[in-house]
Design a protein around this motif. Structure first.
Motif, PDB file in Angstrom:
ATOM      1  N   TYR A 139       0.567  -2.112   7.739  1.00 25.91           N
ATOM      2  CA  TYR A 139       1.398  -2.329   6.703  1.00 25.91           C
ATOM      3  C   TYR A 139       0.627  -3.244   5.400  1.00 25.91           C
ATOM      4  O   TYR A 139       1.097  -2.550   4.711  1.00 25.91           O
ATOM      5  N   GLY A 140       0.600  -3.927   6.300  1.00 26.07           N
ATOM      6  CA  GLY A 140       0.185  -5.246   5.638  1.00 26.07           C
ATOM      7  C   GLY A 140      -1.346  -4.525   5.054  1.00 26.07           C
ATOM      8  O   GLY A 140      -2.030  -4.870   3.980  1.00 26.07           O
ATOM      9  N   ILE A 141      -2.294  -3.587   5.682  1.00 30.37           N
ATOM     10  CA  ILE A 141      -3.024  -3.364   5.270  1.00 30.37           C
ATOM     11  C   ILE A 141      -3.275  -2.376   3.213  1.00 30.37           C
ATOM     12  O   ILE A 141      -3.186  -1.892   2.303  1.00 30.37           O
ATOM     13  N   VAL A 142      -2.123  -1.294   3.924  1.00 29.77           N
ATOM     14  CA  VAL A 142      -1.897  -0.032   3.324  1.00 29.77           C
ATOM     15  C   VAL A 142      -0.912  -0.822   1.647  1.00 29.77           C
ATOM     16  O   VAL A 142      -1.348  -0.845   0.613  1.00 29.77           O
ATOM     17  N   MET A 143       0.212  -2.503   2.082  1.00 28.26           N
ATOM     18  CA  MET A 143       0.542  -2.888   0.850  1.00 28.26           C
ATOM     19  C   MET A 143      -0.794  -3.876   0.084  1.00 28.26           C
ATOM     20  O   MET A 143      -0.477  -4.079  -0.862  1.00 28.26           O
ATOM     21  N   SER A 144      -1.923  -4.078   0.510  1.00 26.48           N
ATOM     22  CA  SER A 144      -2.988  -4.662   0.112  1.00 26.48           C
ATOM     23  C   SER A 144      -3.184  -3.942  -0.990  1.00 26.48           C
ATOM     24  O   SER A 144      -4.645  -4.427  -2.082  1.00 26.48           O
ATOM     25  N   PHE A 145      -3.297  -2.943  -1.312  1.00 27.19           N
ATOM     26  CA  PHE A 145      -4.358  -1.981  -1.990  1.00 27.19           C
ATOM     27  C   PHE A 145      -2.958  -1.644  -2.971  1.00 27.19           C
ATOM     28  O   PHE A 145      -2.910  -0.298  -3.671  1.00 27.19           O
ATOM     29  N   MET A 146      -1.373  -2.393  -3.199  1.00 32.16           N
ATOM     30  CA  MET A 146      -0.479  -1.525  -4.145  1.00 32.16           C
ATOM     31  C   MET A 146      -0.180  -2.975  -4.797  1.00 32.16           C
ATOM     32  O   MET A 146       0.295  -4.369  -4.186  1.00 32.16           O
ATOM     33  N   LYS A 147       0.717  -2.535  -5.870  1.00 29.49           N
ATOM     34  CA  LYS A 147       1.747  -3.367  -6.310  1.00 29.49           C
ATOM     35  C   LYS A 147       3.312  -3.569  -5.525  1.00 29.49           C
ATOM     36  O   LYS A 147       3.782  -2.939  -5.996  1.00 29.49           O
ATOM     37  N   TYR A 148       3.556  -4.310  -4.499  1.00 30.35           N
ATOM     38  CA  TYR A 148       4.233  -4.513  -3.829  1.00 30.35           C
ATOM     39  C   TYR A 148       5.606  -5.691  -4.237  1.00 30.35           C
ATOM     40  O   TYR A 148       5.483  -6.858  -3.596  1.00 30.35           O
ATOM     41  N   SER A 149       6.801  -4.671  -4.474  1.00 30.34           N
ATOM     42  CA  SER A 149       7.912  -5.805  -4.400  1.00 30.34           C
ATOM     43  C   SER A 149       9.182  -5.783  -3.287  1.00 30.34           C
ATOM     44  O   SER A 149       9.580  -4.646  -2.779  1.00 30.34           O
ATOM     45  N   ILE A 150       9.204  -6.679  -2.681  1.00 28.91           N
ATOM     46  CA  ILE A 150      10.578  -5.992  -1.341  1.00 28.91           C
ATOM     47  C   ILE A 150      11.624  -6.622  -2.058  1.00 28.91           C
ATOM     48  O   ILE A 150      13.171  -6.006  -1.041  1.00 28.91           O
ATOM     49  N   PHE A 164      -8.153  -1.096  -5.265  1.00 30.03           N
ATOM     50  CA  PHE A 164      -8.543  -2.340  -4.997  1.00 30.03           C
ATOM     51  C   PHE A 164      -8.811  -2.999  -5.791  1.00 30.03           C
ATOM     52  O   PHE A 164      -9.103  -4.455  -6.208  1.00 30.03           O
ATOM     53  N   LYS A 165      -7.878  -3.184  -7.799  1.00 32.91           N
ATOM     54  CA  LYS A 165      -7.577  -4.123  -7.534  1.00 32.91           C
ATOM     55  C   LYS A 165      -7.056  -5.270  -7.235  1.00 32.91           C
ATOM     56  O   LYS A 165      -7.265  -6.473  -7.850  1.00 32.91           O
ATOM     57  N   ASN A 166      -6.548  -5.719  -6.464  1.00 31.87           N
ATOM     58  CA  ASN A 166      -5.577  -6.732  -5.887  1.00 31.87           C
ATOM     59  C   ASN A 166      -7.214  -8.051  -4.628  1.00 31.87           C
ATOM     60  O   ASN A 166      -6.752  -9.227  -5.494  1.00 31.87           O
ATOM     61  N   PHE A 167      -8.014  -7.163  -4.509  1.00 33.25           N
ATOM     62  CA  PHE A 167      -9.323  -7.465  -4.104  1.00 33.25           C
ATOM     63  C   PHE A 167      -9.815  -7.810  -5.177  1.00 33.25           C
ATOM     64  O   PHE A 167     -10.423  -9.241  -5.262  1.00 33.25           O
ATOM     65  N   ILE A 168      -9.624  -7.127  -6.118  1.00 28.97           N
ATOM     66  CA  ILE A 168     -10.763  -7.839  -7.885  1.00 28.97           C
ATOM     67  C   ILE A 168     -10.391  -8.655  -8.101  1.00 28.97           C
ATOM     68  O   ILE A 168     -11.333  -9.413  -8.374  1.00 28.97           O
ATOM     69  N   THR A 169      -9.012  -9.169  -8.390  1.00 31.87           N
ATOM     70  CA  THR A 169      -8.577 -10.087  -8.890  1.00 31.87           C
ATOM     71  C   THR A 169      -8.247 -10.943  -8.174  1.00 31.87           C
ATOM     72  O   THR A 169      -9.285 -12.491  -8.121  1.00 31.87           O
ATOM     73  N   ILE A 170      -8.553 -12.051  -6.500  1.00 31.69           N
ATOM     74  CA  ILE A 170      -8.585 -12.473  -5.501  1.00 31.69           C
ATOM     75  C   ILE A 170     -10.047 -12.825  -5.777  1.00 31.69           C
ATOM     76  O   ILE A 170     -10.596 -14.019  -5.707  1.00 31.69           O
TER      77      ILE A 170
END
Length: 345
Positions: free
Chosen positions: A48-59, A70-76
């Motif tokens: 589930y965390g792997i899926v979330m890493s490719f999303m803009k995720y709000s709880i 991959f935008k989150n990884f590119i940003t980091i």
């Protein structure tokens, strides 16, 4: 057309099933609770965390969830204008530099104390228990002890030496020093036990033979002892590196990431580790950053995996690594055989 099964085939299949349940049913019955919780609390959060890493995720608002690739990884990894990029790499630098200092000290202290206890001095059992005792205490309890010792106004260290040093929140160097002391005090007991057990495997006759040949002191340690306890040493280094890349409790209890410093116009928590930074993001009020935090956690996991793989590769067992030890064993066998021959003559 229905398949016709003879009575003998039915009996054979039934006996196979009964044999399978008899052999593995009890084992599966006892493993079932562990497998259930392992899947529920380990595998499911991982995927589930792997899926979330490719999303803009709000709880807080699932309608805001969106796929980002991959935008989150590119940003980091590459976007230096992002606060997530700057804090991620700053906390990673802190964690790596701290691990480079604490891991060798931890292993060396554990090894030296294990060697001293292995000599079996008077009262060595008591010393062995006292050395391991700090490892039994939880980080929170150990942290309270160190806060009482290094506090600014009422700390025992300042009172004993009539000082007013703010060890924990005044200077990043003193804050890291106290964190280092806490990690060493409560962290090397496990490695001490493992290395003490490994030293039991060192053949005394091998040590005596090396002394006769003039191999003593540090040379005997490097050439004789370390190759024999190499499996235990690799295990200690492996677990210690992974453990201190997860540095969190010591920082949280002692400094909570402080003191704050300014670097190139940006404010940082000087003692934040990567795990402290991830926890601070999760415990904050920005409910839409869980995808970014998942990407950071996954990146950290890949990095630790690469470091661990490189360590295991560099410290892998080599055929030539025990050449001297094997030669000594062959010499012993020949000596025993010669004694047997002389006895029969």
């Amino acid at each position: 057309m229905k398949k016709v099964i003879t009575l003998s085939e039915y009996a054979l299949n039934r006996s196979k099933r009964r044999k399978f349940y008899k052999n593995y049913g009890v084992a599966f019955f006892f493993l079932a609770p562990f497998l259930f919780f392992f899947v529920l609390f380990c595998l499911y959060p991982l995927f589930y965390g792997i899926v979330m890493s490719f999303m803009k995720y709000s709880i807080s608002d699932p309608t805001q969830n969106e796929w980002r690739g991959f935008k989150n990884f590119i940003t980091i990894l590459t976007n230096s204008n992002s606060i997530y990029n700057r804090n991620f790499w700053y906390s990673m630098k802190n964690t790596i530099l701290f691990a480079l200092v604490v891991v060798p000290l931890n292993i060396i202290m554990a090894l030296v104390l294990a060697l001293l206890i292995n000599v079996k001095p008077v009262g060595y059992k008591t010393f062995r228990a006292l050395i391991y005792l700090p490892s039994v205490l939880p980080v929170s309890a150990s942290g309270v002890i160190f806060v009482a010792m290094f506090g600014k106004n009422f700390g025992y260290i300042n009172q004993w030496f009539n000082q007013t040093t703010d060890w924990l929140n005044g200077n990043p160097l003193t804050a890291w020093f106290v964190i280092l002391l806490l990690c060493l005090w409560g962290g090397f007991g496990g490695n001490f036990i493992i290395l003490s057990a490994g030293l039991k495997n060192v053949d005394k006759s091998l040590m005596e033979a090396s002394s006769v040949d003039g191999c003593t002191g540090v040379r005997r340690m490097i050439k004789v002892v370390l190759p024999i306890i190499k499996p235990q040493l690799v295990l200690c280094i492996f677990t210690t590196i992974i453990g201190y890349f997860g540095l969190y409790g010591q920082v949280y209890v002692l400094t909570n990431g402080g003191p704050n410093i300014n670097v190139d116009g940006a404010n940082y928590n000087s003692t934040m580790s990567i795990m402290w930074y991830l926890q601070s993001l999760i415990n904050g009020t920005q409910f839409e950053i869980y995808g970014m935090v998942s990407a950071m956690g996954l990146t950290l996991g890949v990095f630790i995996g690469l470091i661990s793989g490189l360590q295991l590769f560099l410290m892998r067992e080599r055929k030539s690594g025990t050449k001297i030890y094997q030669r000594f064993k062959e010499y012993e066998r020949n000596k025993v055989e010669q004694l047997e021959v002389n006895k029969h003559e």
